[in-house]
Design a protein around this motif. Sequence first.
Motif, PDB file in Angstrom:
ATOM      1  N   GLN A  11       0.826  -1.213   0.000  1.00  0.00           N
ATOM      2  CA  GLN A  11       0.000   0.000   0.000  1.00  0.00           C
ATOM      3  C   GLN A  11       0.858   1.261   0.000  1.00  0.00           C
ATOM      4  O   GLN A  11       0.590   2.208  -0.738  1.00  0.00           O
ATOM      5  N   THR A  12       1.899   1.273   0.855  1.00  0.00           N
ATOM      6  CA  THR A  12       2.729   2.467   0.935  1.00  0.00           C
ATOM      7  C   THR A  12       3.488   2.688  -0.371  1.00  0.00           C
ATOM      8  O   THR A  12       3.606   3.822  -0.849  1.00  0.00           O
ATOM      9  N   SER A  13       3.993   1.602  -0.956  1.00  0.00           N
ATOM     10  CA  SER A  13       4.702   1.733  -2.228  1.00  0.00           C
ATOM     11  C   SER A  13       3.764   2.222  -3.324  1.00  0.00           C
ATOM     12  O   SER A  13       4.125   3.092  -4.132  1.00  0.00           O
ATOM     13  N   ALA A  14       2.538   1.688  -3.348  1.00  0.00           N
ATOM     14  CA  ALA A  14       1.562   2.109  -4.354  1.00  0.00           C
ATOM     15  C   ALA A  14       1.160   3.570  -4.162  1.00  0.00           C
ATOM     16  O   ALA A  14       0.988   4.310  -5.142  1.00  0.00           O
ATOM     17  N   LEU A  15       1.033   3.982  -2.902  1.00  0.00           N
ATOM     18  CA  LEU A  15       0.675   5.376  -2.636  1.00  0.00           C
ATOM     19  C   LEU A  15       1.804   6.308  -3.074  1.00  0.00           C
ATOM     20  O   LEU A  15       1.561   7.345  -3.699  1.00  0.00           O
ATOM     21  N   ARG A  16       3.046   5.947  -2.762  1.00  0.00           N
ATOM     22  CA  ARG A  16       4.164   6.783  -3.206  1.00  0.00           C
ATOM     23  C   ARG A  16       4.220   6.858  -4.728  1.00  0.00           C
ATOM     24  O   ARG A  16       4.524   7.906  -5.303  1.00  0.00           O
ATOM     25  N   ARG A  74      17.680   9.657  -1.988  1.00  0.00           N
ATOM     26  CA  ARG A  74      17.059   8.418  -1.509  1.00  0.00           C
ATOM     27  C   ARG A  74      17.053   8.401   0.021  1.00  0.00           C
ATOM     28  O   ARG A  74      17.862   9.054   0.667  1.00  0.00           O
ATOM     29  N   MET A  75      16.123   7.642   0.596  1.00  0.00           N
ATOM     30  CA  MET A  75      16.043   7.472   2.051  1.00  0.00           C
ATOM     31  C   MET A  75      15.784   6.002   2.342  1.00  0.00           C
ATOM     32  O   MET A  75      14.673   5.627   2.749  1.00  0.00           O
ATOM     33  N   PRO A  76      16.765   5.124   2.109  1.00  0.00           N
ATOM     34  CA  PRO A  76      16.528   3.676   2.237  1.00  0.00           C
ATOM     35  C   PRO A  76      16.105   3.253   3.634  1.00  0.00           C
ATOM     36  O   PRO A  76      15.456   2.216   3.781  1.00  0.00           O
ATOM     37  N   MET A  77      16.436   4.037   4.659  1.00  0.00           N
ATOM     38  CA  MET A  77      16.009   3.676   6.011  1.00  0.00           C
ATOM     39  C   MET A  77      14.499   3.858   6.195  1.00  0.00           C
ATOM     40  O   MET A  77      13.910   3.342   7.135  1.00  0.00           O
ATOM     41  N   GLU A  80      12.665   1.448   0.486  1.00  0.00           N
ATOM     42  CA  GLU A  80      13.656   1.139  -0.551  1.00  0.00           C
ATOM     43  C   GLU A  80      13.518   2.026  -1.778  1.00  0.00           C
ATOM     44  O   GLU A  80      14.516   2.371  -2.414  1.00  0.00           O
ATOM     45  N   ASP A  81      12.284   2.400  -2.128  1.00  0.00           N
ATOM     46  CA  ASP A  81      12.079   3.154  -3.368  1.00  0.00           C
ATOM     47  C   ASP A  81      11.795   4.633  -3.120  1.00  0.00           C
ATOM     48  O   ASP A  81      11.394   5.358  -4.030  1.00  0.00           O
ATOM     49  N   VAL A  82      12.023   5.121  -1.901  1.00  0.00           N
ATOM     50  CA  VAL A  82      11.718   6.518  -1.592  1.00  0.00           C
ATOM     51  C   VAL A  82      12.609   7.447  -2.417  1.00  0.00           C
ATOM     52  O   VAL A  82      13.825   7.286  -2.480  1.00  0.00           O
ATOM     53  N   ASP A  83      11.976   8.445  -3.033  1.00  0.00           N
ATOM     54  CA  ASP A  83      12.682   9.483  -3.793  1.00  0.00           C
ATOM     55  C   ASP A  83      12.194  10.829  -3.264  1.00  0.00           C
ATOM     56  O   ASP A  83      11.037  11.198  -3.475  1.00  0.00           O
ATOM     57  N   VAL A 255       5.021   9.316   3.034  1.00  0.00           N
ATOM     58  CA  VAL A 255       4.527   8.057   3.608  1.00  0.00           C
ATOM     59  C   VAL A 255       5.647   7.031   3.514  1.00  0.00           C
ATOM     60  O   VAL A 255       6.135   6.725   2.423  1.00  0.00           O
ATOM     61  N   THR A 256       6.074   6.517   4.656  1.00  0.00           N
ATOM     62  CA  THR A 256       7.216   5.607   4.717  1.00  0.00           C
ATOM     63  C   THR A 256       6.763   4.156   4.821  1.00  0.00           C
ATOM     64  O   THR A 256       5.573   3.863   4.959  1.00  0.00           O
ATOM     65  N   ASP A 257       7.748   3.251   4.803  1.00  0.00           N
ATOM     66  CA  ASP A 257       7.466   1.828   4.984  1.00  0.00           C
ATOM     67  C   ASP A 257       7.569   1.406   6.448  1.00  0.00           C
ATOM     68  O   ASP A 257       7.326   0.241   6.775  1.00  0.00           O
ATOM     69  N   LEU A 258       7.951   2.317   7.329  1.00  0.00           N
ATOM     70  CA  LEU A 258       8.014   1.992   8.746  1.00  0.00           C
ATOM     71  C   LEU A 258       6.607   1.902   9.328  1.00  0.00           C
ATOM     72  O   LEU A 258       5.658   2.509   8.814  1.00  0.00           O
ATOM     73  N   LEU A 259       6.472   1.164  10.410  1.00  0.00           N
ATOM     74  CA  LEU A 259       5.177   0.997  11.050  1.00  0.00           C
ATOM     75  C   LEU A 259       5.012   1.987  12.195  1.00  0.00           C
ATOM     76  O   LEU A 259       5.976   2.308  12.901  1.00  0.00           O
TER      77      LEU A 259
END
Length: 266
Positions: A11-16, A74-77, A80-83, A255-259
Amino acid sequence: MTNGPLTLMQQTSALRQAIRNQEHTGPTSGLATGAMQGNVVILPKEYADEFLMFCHLNPVPCPLIGVSAVGDYRMPMLGEDVDMRTDIPEYYVYRNGEEAERCYDISSLWQDDMVAFVLGCSFSFENALSQVGLTPRNIEEDVNVSMFESSIPTKPAGRFYGNTVVTMRPYTPKDAIRAIQVTTRFPKAHGAPLHFGDPSSIGINDLAIPDFGDPVSVKEGEVPVFWACGVTPQLAIKNAKLPICITHAPGKMLVTDLLDADLAVF
């Protein structure tokens, strides 16, 4: 291809991706429920140490959750795909302390000396509030959260100084106490409220006219509850008068991938 509901990371990847494609340019409150969201400040390396000190001196309105390497968008922390050039629904560009433009993609503005900071956001504890039956009014009314410049000063760091911006969510006194208990668990999302009750005692004159975001209804028997807000740096940036600085538009977060649960301390 697998069927069934998307995982939160999907969901987060799709939203980004939707944000990157400018298919979503609105507020992010209530989206990708359970995922941590962040406020964004991007500025040249020359000023990064001073801004970092401002965050350290003001950890409640400015809780750091990520800092990029110099020149690295990038912000891999955080994913992974954050731009950082494309993944915020709307950007504000400040030049010499004044808002110069608003845009949806800063690829053409990115410089090799830029550093990106991501700060925790109160949207990250809204899910926890909703889970105990305290759904924030802005989510109920499908609007951006109300944000106000308060009279609560921040601790200055070099060029950076200003008052604290707060978000407001109304609750009955009983529910306000429960909301305090819930949000105290999330210091990286601003934690417990700074104030509740009389707005004028922190310099707010009219709840119907927020400085940022949208007004929400306050019902009979409810009191306004105020949390520190990650828009606070935008006031400090105006005062610092940097040649260029880029932030998120209020209410429109990374929106990040962290919980959200990763932010909880107990």
